[in-house]
Design an enzyme around this catalytic site. Structure first.
Site, mmCIF file in Angstrom:
data_model
loop_
_atom_site.group_PDB
_atom_site.id
_atom_site.type_symbol
_atom_site.label_atom_id
_atom_site.label_comp_id
_atom_site.label_asym_id
_atom_site.label_seq_id
_atom_site.Cartn_x
_atom_site.Cartn_y
_atom_site.Cartn_z
ATOM 1 N N ASP A 11 -3.043 2.956 -0.571
ATOM 2 C CA ASP A 11 -1.785 3.675 -0.356
ATOM 3 C C ASP A 11 -1.878 4.441 0.955
ATOM 4 O O ASP A 11 -2.715 5.333 1.119
ATOM 5 C CB ASP A 11 -1.542 4.635 -1.524
ATOM 6 C CG ASP A 11 -0.132 5.200 -1.534
ATOM 7 O OD1 ASP A 11 0.641 4.905 -0.604
ATOM 8 O OD2 ASP A 11 0.192 5.949 -2.472
ATOM 9 N N ASP A 101 4.252 0.543 1.687
ATOM 10 C CA ASP A 101 3.025 1.214 2.103
ATOM 11 C C ASP A 101 1.935 1.231 1.039
ATOM 12 O O ASP A 101 0.952 1.970 1.176
ATOM 13 C CB ASP A 101 3.329 2.657 2.532
ATOM 14 C CG ASP A 101 3.970 3.474 1.423
ATOM 15 O OD1 ASP A 101 4.359 2.891 0.391
ATOM 16 O OD2 ASP A 101 4.096 4.703 1.594
ATOM 17 N N GLU A 102 2.062 0.421 0.003
ATOM 18 C CA GLU A 102 1.003 0.398 -1.002
ATOM 19 C C GLU A 102 0.901 -0.973 -1.658
ATOM 20 O O GLU A 102 1.880 -1.719 -1.752
ATOM 21 C CB GLU A 102 1.203 1.480 -2.061
ATOM 22 C CG GLU A 102 2.487 1.357 -2.849
ATOM 23 C CD GLU A 102 2.620 2.445 -3.901
ATOM 24 O OE1 GLU A 102 1.621 2.765 -4.577
ATOM 25 O OE2 GLU A 102 3.739 2.972 -4.046
#
Length: 415
Positions: A11, A101-102
């Protein structure tokens, strides 16, 4: 369930704000927020003052007078998010991306090439920092749920590996708010019965949880509190639903707020359904009130829909039903629409003009076909001239303008 910790959850830390600080080094170490009227994302320096995503800009400035607002570089967010996920792809094909984003990664099959899961995670973090200039936190565990929690504990810019022999000792001391699916409303309900840690949740009788939260949520959280999570990574999954939401701050629960907001949300959802030719049968709305309590309502239709105004009107009926059942609630803070039970290639069943009251909500009627035709015309204009070229009335275009659609789209999964 695996007997060794091989699932990684990676993350990127304060991603949007970190990208802005990367692009403009003068912002490093300073409290910044992406957005304006609404905070879309905040740096860790801003979070120290209580600034959070979804917060009205005015309140954020009150909490942090020195807060710096930046507009947002959406193309850079997409580019750097893709590049970070590509680093995971270099180690294993088993990568499940869950947002810009993860992502999860299962490295069980590549330890003979790249070392232990901890060594792989360390290398990923080093490469993301060196190649992209961004901080990333990683959690390593046997299950997806625990790996995600571990990455949250690792923040900012850290690595946490949960050994299988210490899972419950690690998990049960943590606050219940770290669990997947525990939002502000659920957290508040659990606090009312004295549950503030995951360990306290684990020791709460399942019957009490189901009475408090409902059968599905109660059983799910009870299992997760004991780290019972059999889910495997899904590397090529198709979305089962499409949705959008709008944080409103504190707005009166009146038509002049609700109608344009629902039309804006319906436009975002229905255009995605049409682009993928995947209409849906079940429409669900979520209404969150000033105290962060939320109510959902849904309806399953005879035929799947993907027409914008049709979706907006059906959602409007559901929202009015919610407000009628809660007459004491005068302020709303969020509205959301989702469409589920998506169909791959639905055949439209034409209907006779019988003069039914809900004819305009039936896709196979003359009115329904006309609405879909208008939507397709709008889609074609937008494909050629951009999304702002045409819309569903000026009031709809004004709705939620404080949150750019480019930012919203970054979080939308492909159908």
């Amino acid at each position: 369930m695996e007997t060794t910790a091989t699932i990684l959850h990676a993350d990127l830390d304060a991603f949007y704000a970190s990208v802005e600080q990367l692009l403009d080094p003068s912002l490093r170490g300073k409290p910044i927020a992406v957005g304006g009227g609404v905070v879309l994302a905040a740096s860790y320096e801003a979070r120290a003052f209580g600034v959070r995503g979804g917060m009205p800009g005015r309140k954020a400035r009150e909490l942090c007078p020195q807060l710096i607002f930046v507009g947002g570089n959406f193309s850079e967010y997409q580019r750097l998010g893709d590049a970070a996920i590509k680093v995971l792809d270099d180690f294993t094909p088993l990568v499940e991306r869950i947002s810009i984003d993860e992502a999860f990664a299962d490295v069980a099959g590549c330890t003979h090439l790249f070392g232990s899961p901890q060594e792989i995670a360390t290398t990923i973090r080093r490469r993301v920092r060196q190649e992209l200039g961004l901080p990333i936190s990683i959690g390593v565990a046997r299950t997806k749920h625990l790996a995600k929690i571990a990455s949250q504990v690792a923040k900012p810019n850290g690595l946490v590996v949960v050994d299988p022999g210490t899972e419950l000792a690690f998990l049960h001391n943590l606050p219940v708010g770290l669990m997947w699916g525990v939002g502000p409303a659920t957290k508040a309900r659990l606090a009312e019965i004295g549950v503030e840690t995951i360990g306290q949740l684990a020791r709460t009788h399942r019957g009490a949880l189901t009475r408090l939260l409902g059968p599905a949520a109660g059983e799910k959280l009870s299992a997760l509190s004991w780290n019972r999570d059999p889910r495997r990574l899904e590397t090529k999954r198709r979305a089962r639903s499409a949705g959008a939401q709008s944080a409103l701050g504190q707005k009166p629960a009146v038509a002049r707020v609700i109608v344009p907001t629902l039309l804006h949300l319906a436009d975002r959802v229905a255009s995605r359904l049409r682009a993928k030719a995947r209409p849906g049968r079940t429409v669900t709305v979520r209404v969150r009130f000033a105290d962060l309590s939320a109510v959902t309502r849904s309806i399953t239709l005879d035929q799947p829909i993907s027409a914008t105004t049709m979706l907006a009107e059906i959602a409007g009926d559901l929202v009015r039903g919610v407000l009628a059942d809660h007459p004491h609630e005068k302020t709303i803070s969020l509205l959301a629409i989702s469409v589920s039970h998506l169909e791959e290639s639905a055949e439209l069943q034409l209907e006779l003009p019988l003069g039914l009251a809900d004819e305009k909500h039936r896709p196979g009627t003359r009115k329904g076909l006309a609405r879909f035709g208008a939507d397709r015309a709008i889609d074609k204009i937008r494909e050629r001239f951009g999304k702002q070229a045409v819309g569903y009335g000026t009031v709809a275009l004004e709705a939620a303008r404080s949150v750019p659609d480019e930012f919203r789209e970054l979080a939308q999964k492909e159908l």
